[in-house]
Design an enzyme around this catalytic site. Structure first.
Site, short mmCIF file in Angstrom:
data_model
loop_
_atom_site.label_atom_id
_atom_site.label_comp_id
_atom_site.label_asym_id
_atom_site.label_seq_id
_atom_site.Cartn_x
_atom_site.Cartn_y
_atom_site.Cartn_z
N GLU A 164 0.80 -1.24 0.00
CA GLU A 164 0.00 0.00 0.00
C GLU A 164 0.83 1.28 0.00
O GLU A 164 0.61 2.17 0.82
CB GLU A 164 -0.97 -0.01 1.20
N GLU A 269 -6.09 -10.59 -1.65
CA GLU A 269 -6.92 -10.37 -0.45
C GLU A 269 -8.40 -10.29 -0.80
O GLU A 269 -9.14 -9.46 -0.27
CB GLU A 269 -6.47 -9.09 0.27
#
Ligand code: XIL
Length: 358
Positions: A164, A269
């Site tokens: 991220e 995910e």
């Protein structure tokens, strides 16, 4: 062609949706295993909360082994848990997860080496509380990566090296890593990981990279890393989605774009959020659980009825359209991993609002 595949997938999606929300954790003999359904396409994995591998809930471990051929420790390898103090690593939980996977022949993905969240404050500071220098932080990053990657060398197949790092405008996010080290912190992390295990598959992992500025930013970042000779072999598309967004067309296009620049794709995910969101919930911060539930409409499926049939069907259709896209790109997709084994343990029950039923 697309709709034909979709029709073929509908029963599979129904199984995924029902298996994930099954009332008990026991593997059901009549449910075909996800890993078998996609055996010729890609690995199918799940992130494991600790009770799935630490021996306390054998039925949960059995469910993992029966359905999946890949696993990711959900939190055990996060810096805060595996390296809580400068000279103290705590490998207990991560070891158990990797031992469990090794024993059952499950492929392990390591999550993650460098992130701006769930990283203890000491990492970025000197003993007197002043900010660490670039040299100090690079040395800490290297030591952390060398120790963690080195310990699981040969047992963890791929590493989420940087997690991220992009902002919504596609530029690099403002984090202590970037402020102290500079923009090259990402490149450095990959170099340290490659040095620690030259055979591991190294990937950059992010959410929302299916379209727009985030997709552009991810493509630019990967191109830049590759041009600099960095050993990055894949993008991890997190795929935290809701029922409508991002559209299957966007997911399809994005995977195609990543393939074009020569990186492989891991769906890392996957989960589908079925609950309503207010604007204040739309912030990618795992601490956002401070948002309070104020109206019962914000938690519509908490009652005994659970998810109504119509919603269950929408959820199944959503999985079907996503898996149709993954099948189309099976030559570049290494694995598709769910973020959690069943909906009951999913982090979505506590994020972005604590205590809802997702
Ligand atoms: C989440 C875990 O599921 C939670 O248990 C934890 O409290 C916070 O982190 N993106 C990621 C994951 O890369 O590490 C996050 O996992 C979900 C969002």
């Amino acid at each position: 062609m697309f709709f034909k595949t979709l029709r073929r997938l509908a029963p599979i999606a129904f199984l995924i949706a029902t298996a994930l929300s099954a009332a008990d954790d026991t593997a059901k003999a009549h449910v075909p295993a996800l890993k078998d359904v996609f055996a010729r396409d890609f690995l199918v994995g799940a992130a494991l909360e600790r009770s799935f591998y630490n021996g306390t809930r054998p039925e949960r471990s059995a469910l993992v082994v029966s359905q999946f051929n890949a696993v990711t420790p959900e939190i055990a390898m996060m810096w805060q848990f595996i390296h809580p103090e400068e000279n103290r690593f705590d490998f207990a939980s991560a070891d158990r997860c990797v031992d469990f996977a090794t024993k059952h022949g499950l492929v392990v993905s390591g999550h993650m080496l460098v992130w701006h969240q769930l990283t203890p404050a000491w990492v970025f500071k000197n003993a007197d509380g002043s900010p660490a220098s670039r040299e100090t932080l690079l040395a800490r990053m290297r030591e952390h990566i060398r120790t963690v990657v080195g310990r699981y060398k040969g047992r963890v197949k791929s590493w989420d090296v940087v997690n991220e790092a992009l902002d919504d405008d596609g530029a690099l996010r403002d984090t202590p890593w970037r402020r102290i080290i500079g923009d090259d912190y990402i490149e450095q992390a990959f170099r340290f990981a490659h040095e620690a295990d030259p055979d591991a598959e190294l990937y950059y992992n992010d959410w929302g990279v299916e379209s727009g500025k985030r997709l552009e930013g991810a493509l630019a970042l990967l191109r830049k890393l590759k041009a600099a000779g960095v050993a990055v072999s894949a993008i991890g598309i997190q795929e935290h989605v809701n029922l409508d967004y991002p559209g299957a067309k966007d997911v399809d296009k994005a995977i195609g774009e990543f393939a074009k620049i020569g990186v492989r794709v891991l769906i890392t995910e996957l989960d589908v959020d079925v609950l309503p969101r207010t604007p204040e919930m739309d912030e990618a911060n795992v601490d956002i659980t401070r948002v309070k539930m104020t109206r019962p409409e914000e938690n519509p499926y908490a009652g005994a009825g659970g998810l109504p049939e119509a919603m269950q069907a929408r959820l199944a259709k959503r999985y079907a359209e996503l898996f149709a896209v993954y099948l189309k790109h099976r030559d570049v997709i290494g694995s598709v991993s769910f973020w959690g084994v069943t909906d009951r343990e999913s982090w979505l029950n506590n994020w972005p609002v604590r205590g809802r039923t997702n």
